[in-house]
Design a protein around this motif. Structure first.
Motif, PDB file in Angstrom:
ATOM      1  N   LYS A 119       0.836  -1.200   0.000  1.00 17.01           N
ATOM      2  CA  LYS A 119       0.000   0.000   0.000  1.00 17.01           C
ATOM      3  C   LYS A 119       0.872   1.252   0.000  1.00 17.01           C
ATOM      4  CE  LYS A 119      -3.936  -1.989   2.496  1.00 17.01           C
ATOM      5  NZ  LYS A 119      -4.790  -1.891   3.721  1.00 17.01           N
ATOM      6  N   PRO A 120       0.434   2.300  -0.684  1.00 20.21           N
ATOM      7  CA  PRO A 120       1.160   3.572  -0.606  1.00 20.21           C
ATOM      8  C   PRO A 120       1.243   4.056   0.835  1.00 20.21           C
ATOM      9  CG  PRO A 120      -0.440   3.622  -2.397  1.00 20.21           C
ATOM     10  CD  PRO A 120      -0.720   2.367  -1.611  1.00 20.21           C
ATOM     11  N   GLY A 121       2.360   4.691   1.154  1.00 17.96           N
ATOM     12  CA  GLY A 121       2.575   5.156   2.509  1.00 17.96           C
ATOM     13  C   GLY A 121       3.248   4.145   3.399  1.00 17.96           C
ATOM     14  N   ASN A 122       3.775   3.082   2.796  1.00 17.99           N
ATOM     15  CA  ASN A 122       4.441   2.031   3.553  1.00 17.99           C
ATOM     16  C   ASN A 122       5.872   1.849   3.052  1.00 17.99           C
ATOM     17  OD1 ASN A 122       2.380   0.333   5.411  1.00 17.99           O
ATOM     18  ND2 ASN A 122       1.284   1.179   3.664  1.00 17.99           N
ATOM     19  N   ARG A 133      10.511   3.354   0.193  1.00 18.43           N
ATOM     20  CA  ARG A 133       9.184   3.755   0.634  1.00 18.43           C
ATOM     21  C   ARG A 133       8.243   3.907  -0.566  1.00 18.43           C
ATOM     22  NH1 ARG A 133      11.376   8.820   4.361  1.00 18.43           N
ATOM     23  NH2 ARG A 133      12.804   7.589   5.679  1.00 18.43           N
ATOM     24  N   THR A 134       6.956   3.797  -0.307  1.00 16.33           N
ATOM     25  CA  THR A 134       5.957   3.974  -1.350  1.00 16.33           C
ATOM     26  C   THR A 134       5.123   5.220  -1.068  1.00 16.33           C
ATOM     27  OG1 THR A 134       4.322   2.623  -0.179  1.00 16.33           O
ATOM     28  CG2 THR A 134       5.792   1.483  -1.713  1.00 16.33           C
ATOM     29  N   PHE A 135       4.611   5.828  -2.139  1.00 10.05           N
ATOM     30  CA  PHE A 135       3.699   6.959  -1.978  1.00 10.05           C
ATOM     31  C   PHE A 135       2.691   6.941  -3.136  1.00 10.05           C
ATOM     32  CE2 PHE A 135       7.328   8.413  -4.419  1.00 10.05           C
ATOM     33  CZ  PHE A 135       6.809   9.249  -5.403  1.00 10.05           C
ATOM     34  N   GLU A 136       1.515   7.447  -2.841  1.00 12.78           N
ATOM     35  CA  GLU A 136       0.423   7.364  -3.822  1.00 12.78           C
ATOM     36  C   GLU A 136       0.573   8.437  -4.889  1.00 12.78           C
ATOM     37  OE1 GLU A 136      -4.310   6.322  -3.946  1.00 12.78           O
ATOM     38  OE2 GLU A 136      -3.434   7.129  -2.096  1.00 12.78           O
ATOM     39  N   MET A 145       1.575   4.114  -7.835  1.00 13.00           N
ATOM     40  CA  MET A 145       2.356   4.663  -6.725  1.00 13.00           C
ATOM     41  C   MET A 145       3.799   4.865  -7.158  1.00 13.00           C
ATOM     42  SD  MET A 145       2.624   1.377  -4.164  1.00 13.00           S
ATOM     43  CE  MET A 145       3.609  -0.072  -4.569  1.00 13.00           C
ATOM     44  N   ALA A 217       2.113  14.102  -2.417  1.00 14.98           N
ATOM     45  CA  ALA A 217       2.827  12.956  -1.844  1.00 14.98           C
ATOM     46  C   ALA A 217       4.264  12.884  -2.331  1.00 14.98           C
ATOM     47  CB  ALA A 217       2.089  11.665  -2.175  1.00 14.98           C
ATOM     48  N   ASP A 220       6.088  15.126  -0.060  1.00 14.52           N
ATOM     49  CA  ASP A 220       6.075  14.738   1.355  1.00 14.52           C
ATOM     50  C   ASP A 220       6.878  13.478   1.664  1.00 14.52           C
ATOM     51  OD1 ASP A 220       4.386  16.888   1.759  1.00 14.52           O
ATOM     52  OD2 ASP A 220       2.551  15.690   1.654  1.00 14.52           O
ATOM     53  N   VAL A 221       7.149  12.624   0.674  1.00  9.21           N
ATOM     54  CA  VAL A 221       7.732  11.313   0.964  1.00  9.21           C
ATOM     55  C   VAL A 221       9.135  11.419   1.549  1.00  9.21           C
ATOM     56  CG1 VAL A 221       8.653  10.946  -1.390  1.00  9.21           C
ATOM     57  CG2 VAL A 221       8.075   8.983   0.072  1.00  9.21           C
TER      58      VAL A 221
END
Length: 311
Positions: A119-122, A133-136, A145, A217, A220-221
């Motif tokens: 999932k994004p954000g993980n 890291r992942t981001f949407e 992502m 995102a 922000d990542v």
């Protein structure tokens, strides 16, 4: 420790004679990470000498120009007697479709292919002194992502002169202090690392968006990426087209790069409309970006230096 990016495919959905579909490889001190795998990626790896021993593949989304190179690469690894597993990291809902690609034509690889939905954000991967890291992101008609490769902070610089002034003998105690361990001198005095070691220094940071509209995102990542690889499919005169197809213009990519504090901006996923000349995209980004912005060519290699390399 070296970190080199090789751009294997910098084109959009339709390949050209100069640009293949999306793919790039990071060689981090011998560990190879592949991001996206468009049609013909394995040939580009041969052509540009990156080596084949990839340990992880990161897929931004399931559009064909980002994944259709997977079946051929898997089968070539098998023909080369690969035994080590390959891990594929992709957005939620991707596993069934990616498994179909791996098994295209009824093929069954003889080595493990492990597909992980993230999932994004993980965190997709916790590696040796780094994580991915992942981001949407925001692309059309698909879950998408991006990925950020973020190294751990490094120890601060060791102040040899100060250590010697405090009576620390030249030798192994220098290394212990630099690694965060206190040492006791012959007279019983205890020297602590913070007395002779500076503040922690940041590692290198790379951010890759895949196909996307400009999104918060990406900013922000991670703070101040050393290299941001951002969708820049069109120049500004096609801004409406970019919006309608879920892509970005060169200027939009530059605005995101400024907000993120990026040091360098690589503009990728170049539409076949610019097959002969991508300079309009590059010029617009350079005019709007505070750092270095460029459209890489297929095969171009970029060495990512530590943020304090010039000190």
């Amino acid at each position: 420790m070296s970190m080199r990016v090789t751009f294997l495919g910098t084109g959009g959905a339709v390949p050209t004679t100069e640009r293949g579909p999306s793919a790039f490889l990071v060689n981090r001190d011998g560990e190879r990470l592949l991001f996206d795998c468009g049609e013909g990626t394995q040939r580009q790896m041969m052509r540009f000498g990156t080596g084949f021993t990839v340990s992880h593949l990161f897929v931004t989304h399931l559009h064909g120009d980002h994944v259709l190179g997977i079946p051929g690469l898997i089968q070539t690894w098998d023909f080369n007697d690969r035994e080590e597993p390959i891990a594929i990291h992709a957005p939620p809902g991707s596993k069934r479709h990616l498994q179909s690609l791996v098994n295209a034509g009824g093929y069954r690889p003889s080595f493990p292919v492990n597909i992980h939905e993230v999932k994004p954000g993980n965190v997709a991967l916790s590696g040796d002194s780094y994580e991915v890291r992942t981001f949407e992101t925001d692309h059309r008609n698909v879950r998408s992502m991006g990925f950020a490769l973020v190294e751990d902070d490094r120890p601060g610089r060791f102040n040899r002169e100060k250590a010697e002034a405090l009576g620390v003998p030249v030798g192994p105690d220098f290394g212990r202090l630099h690694e965060g361990e206190s040492v006791e001198l012959e007279d019983g005095t205890v020297i602590h690392p913070e007395q002779v070691v500076g503040d922690p220094r940041p590692g290198r940071r790379l951010v890759y968006t895949g196909d996307t509209r400009p999104v918060d995102a990406t900013v922000d990542v991670v703070d101040e990426p050393d290299l941001l690889i951002h969708d820049a499919t069109f120049a500004e005169d096609r801004a409406e087209r970019a919006h309608g197809t879920g892509h970005s213009t060169g200027r939009e990519a530059a605005e995101i790069a400024n907000r993120a504090g990026a040091r360098r901006l690589a503009l990728t996923h170049i539409s076949s409309r610019y097959a002969g000349d991508a300079s309009p995209i590059e010029r617009e980004a350079q005019a709007a970006f505070d750092g270095e912005a460029f459209v890489p060519q297929d095969g171009q290699k970029i060495d990512i230096q530590f943020p304090d390399a010039d000190e």
